[in-house]
Design an enzyme around this catalytic site. Structure first.
Site, PDB file in Angstrom:
ATOM      1  N   HIS A  91      -1.133  -7.766  30.440  1.00 29.93           N
ATOM      2  CA  HIS A  91      -1.228  -6.305  30.453  1.00 29.93           C
ATOM      3  C   HIS A  91      -1.307  -5.793  31.892  1.00 29.93           C
ATOM      4  CE1 HIS A  91      -2.233  -2.250  29.310  1.00 29.93           C
ATOM      5  NE2 HIS A  91      -3.397  -2.315  29.924  1.00 29.93           N
ATOM      6  N   ALA A  92      -2.082  -6.464  32.721  1.00 34.06           N
ATOM      7  CA  ALA A  92      -2.213  -6.057  34.125  1.00 34.06           C
ATOM      8  C   ALA A  92      -0.861  -6.129  34.826  1.00 34.06           C
ATOM      9  CB  ALA A  92      -3.233  -6.946  34.841  1.00 34.06           C
TER      10      ALA A  92
END
Length: 107
Positions: free
Chosen positions: A76-77
């Site tokens: 996600h990052a």
């Protein structure tokens, strides 16, 4: 929370700030507030660079054989990092278009 999760949240937070600055810069361009755009890009770039640096540290560890693994939070990052970079490019293009339109209006 430590290690990989901490770095992932750092990336998400900083590049989220950068993306918000780039979006706000487009909104300022729509209103012709050219002075404010430069400051927003400066803040956005600083935040983006922080996130990019944190990501680069993870990549360096990986290259050195010290991987902490991959998890959904890290993915996600990385997605947020790429999204912020895309918004920066789009913001630059939109601002250029708004400036050109303003020049045409002023003629």
């Amino acid at each position: 929370m430590e290690g990989l999760e901490q770095v992932a949240f750092e990336i998400i937070s900083t590049v989220g700030t950068a993306r918000s600055c780039y979006i706000e810069a487009i909104q300022k361009a729509k209103d012709g507030k050219w002075d404010e755009i430069e400051e927003l890009f400066k803040m956005g770039n600083e935040a983006f660079n922080e996130g990019h640096d944190a990501h680069m540290k993870l990549l360096t560890k990986e290259a050195e054989g010290n991987s902490e693994g991959v998890n959904l939070l890290l993915l996600h990052a990385e997605d947020q990092l790429m999204s912020a970079e895309g918004f920066k490019i789009i913001a630059e293009e939109f601002i250029d278009v708004y400036k050109r339109l303003k020049k045409l209006e002023d003629k």
